[in-house]
Design an enzyme around this catalytic site. Structure first.
Site, short mmCIF file in Angstrom:
data_model
loop_
_atom_site.label_atom_id
_atom_site.label_comp_id
_atom_site.label_asym_id
_atom_site.label_seq_id
_atom_site.Cartn_x
_atom_site.Cartn_y
_atom_site.Cartn_z
N SER A 108 0.70 -1.20 0.01
CA SER A 108 0.05 0.07 0.13
C SER A 108 0.90 1.27 0.05
CB SER A 108 -0.98 0.02 1.09
OG SER A 108 -2.01 -0.76 1.05
N LYS A 111 -0.17 3.55 -2.65
CA LYS A 111 -1.10 4.45 -2.79
C LYS A 111 -0.66 6.03 -2.58
CE LYS A 111 -4.62 1.72 -0.24
NZ LYS A 111 -4.31 0.16 0.04
N SER A 166 -5.79 2.69 4.94
CA SER A 166 -5.36 2.22 3.72
C SER A 166 -6.52 1.45 2.86
CB SER A 166 -4.15 1.24 4.06
OG SER A 166 -3.37 0.98 2.99
#
Length: 428
Positions: A108, A111, A166
């Site tokens: 993640s 991101k 997340s």
């Protein structure tokens, strides 16, 4: 406007009162989402003999790269990550690195690229009613913030879900607003190329393990540095806890209510945990954890006027919160080594900046007003109006002010500084 010759200095000290308050939070309340299932094969156990040399030839070599000068402390011996990097966020100097360009699954932390790409697209007050199709294709075992179909959310709500929890569900809704996952991934890859993050290939916008999806410690640090040029990115990345809209419910009398619930940031150096203290001066950025990637993390912190970026990917040591512990050790080393090491490379500027045409994003402004909505508690925020700010970083911090650089955001010699993050003043 002419580029400034020095970036403004900052003070991002986290107070002891905040540390104490965060220590009272239960480990269960701060539990991170578990790793997702992986459809792809495990990466190789050793780095390639040669890697990209973006940022300098030494960064393309396997193993640890550091050049200590007189009085410099040695690197911590208990860093087990496959790849890591310590860099000065203002000058772009890479102080030390280990397999910096090794292409690994990013989890993640990808991101950050997603946010840096899409944040400018909508004002944060934009509203969107979630359709069933918006949530299609979310991988099994994904981290979720709790987005519900047929409910309406603001873009601000969704970005809180991305940064704090997340939430892959929030990522997919924002991707749907951007024309779909395929379009969003194409936009992310184009932006990565503009940033000269050439180790990166995005396949899924949320960082979920997918065949062929890779990045590197070097590239993740570029994403963080680019994102931190944006005011909204800085605010979301530094938010410890916030209110997220719940599900609309109807009582027996037909009255509908929609109560919000609290979400907390899973960045342990920002929010703390039973075995990890809040790191003094921390101001973000993003963590990740999947089967292929293991634990990954990029953080930014300030001490004595110096701002460092540290990225750590996949520690071999199998201990709880190990990625944060190793990041903290590298931060400590970086701050102690200020002026005592020779750079082994550079964080490059975006292509447009290198060509002498500063990007519009350099102003630090993303889409929207940049003003926090009710329920949001950034690291720099004042205590909540209802007095509930006692359990959190805001408990020990007086009202802060976001200060952006006026004019261009690029230094001479193609160095790209970090605009002022958050000025923190402790209570008298």
């Amino acid at each position: 406007m002419p580029a400034p010759k020095k970036a403004l200095r900052r003070s991002l000290t986290v107070t002891s009162a905040a540390l104490t308050a965060l220590a009272l939070l239960s480990p269960t309340a701060l539990a991170a989402p578990g790793p997702s299932a992986s459809p792809s094969a495990s990466p190789s156990a050793t780095p390639p003999a040669s890697m990209s040399t973006v940022g300098g030839a030494r960064l393309g070599k396997p193993g640890t790269q550091v050049e200590l000068a007189g009085g410099a402390p040695v690197l911590p011996k208990d860093v087990t990550a496959r790849s890591w990097i310590v860099a000065d966020a203002e000058s772009g100097d890479v102080l030390a690195a280990h397999n910096a360009h090794w292409r690994l699954a990013p989890a993640s932390t990808l991101k950050m690229l997603f946010a840096d790409t899409l944040l400018p697209k909508w004002p944060k007050t934009t509203k969107h009613k979630v359709e069933v199709s918006d949530l299609a294709g979310i991988g099994a075992g994904s981290s979720l913030v709790g987005v519900k179909e047929e409910e309406t959310y603001t873009v601000h709500d969704l970005w809180l879900g991305v940064f704090l929890r997340s939430g892959n569900d929030a990522v997919h809704v924002l991707s749907a607003m951007n024309g779909g996952v395929e379009q969003t991934v194409a936009d992310m890859n184009a932006h990565a190329e503009e940033l000269q993050a050439l180790d990166t290939h995005a396949v899924s916008p949320d960082g979920y393990d997918m065949p062929g999806q890779v990045s590197s410690a070097y590239d993740l640090t570029l994403f963080a540095r680019s994102g931190l040029q944006k005011k909204d990115f800085r605010e979301y990345a530094s938010t410890v806890r916030a209110k997220f809209p719940g599900e609309t419910k109807k009582d027996k009398k037909g009255k509908t209510t929609r109560k919000p619930f609290e979400i907390q940031n899973t960045n342990r150096l920002l929010a703390g945990d039973y075995d990890v203290d809040v790191y003094p001066g921390i101001a973000g950025v993003k963590n990740g954890n999947t089967t292929n990637a293991g634990a990954t993390f990029t953080g930014v912190a300030e001490r004595d006027g110096r701002v460092l970026l540290v990225t750590v990917m996949n520690p071999a040591k199998d201990e709880h919160n190990e990625v944060y512990k190793e990041t903290a050790r590298l931060f400590d080393w970086g701050f102690k080594s200020a002026g005592k090491v020779r750079p082994v490379g550079q964080l490059v500027a975006p292509r447009s900046a290198a060509q002498g045409s500063p990007s519009a994003e350099a102003s630090g402004e993303a889409g929207g007003t940049g003003k926090g909505a009710g329920g949001t508690k950034p690291v720099a925020g004042a205590p909540a109006a209802d007095g509930s700010g006692g359990v959190g970083v805001a408990a020990g911090i007086a009202a802060g002010a976001l200060v952006l650089l006026a004019g261009g955001a690029f230094l001479i010699n193609r160095k790209w500084p970090l605009p002022d993050l958050v000025r923190r003043r402790t209570r008298p």
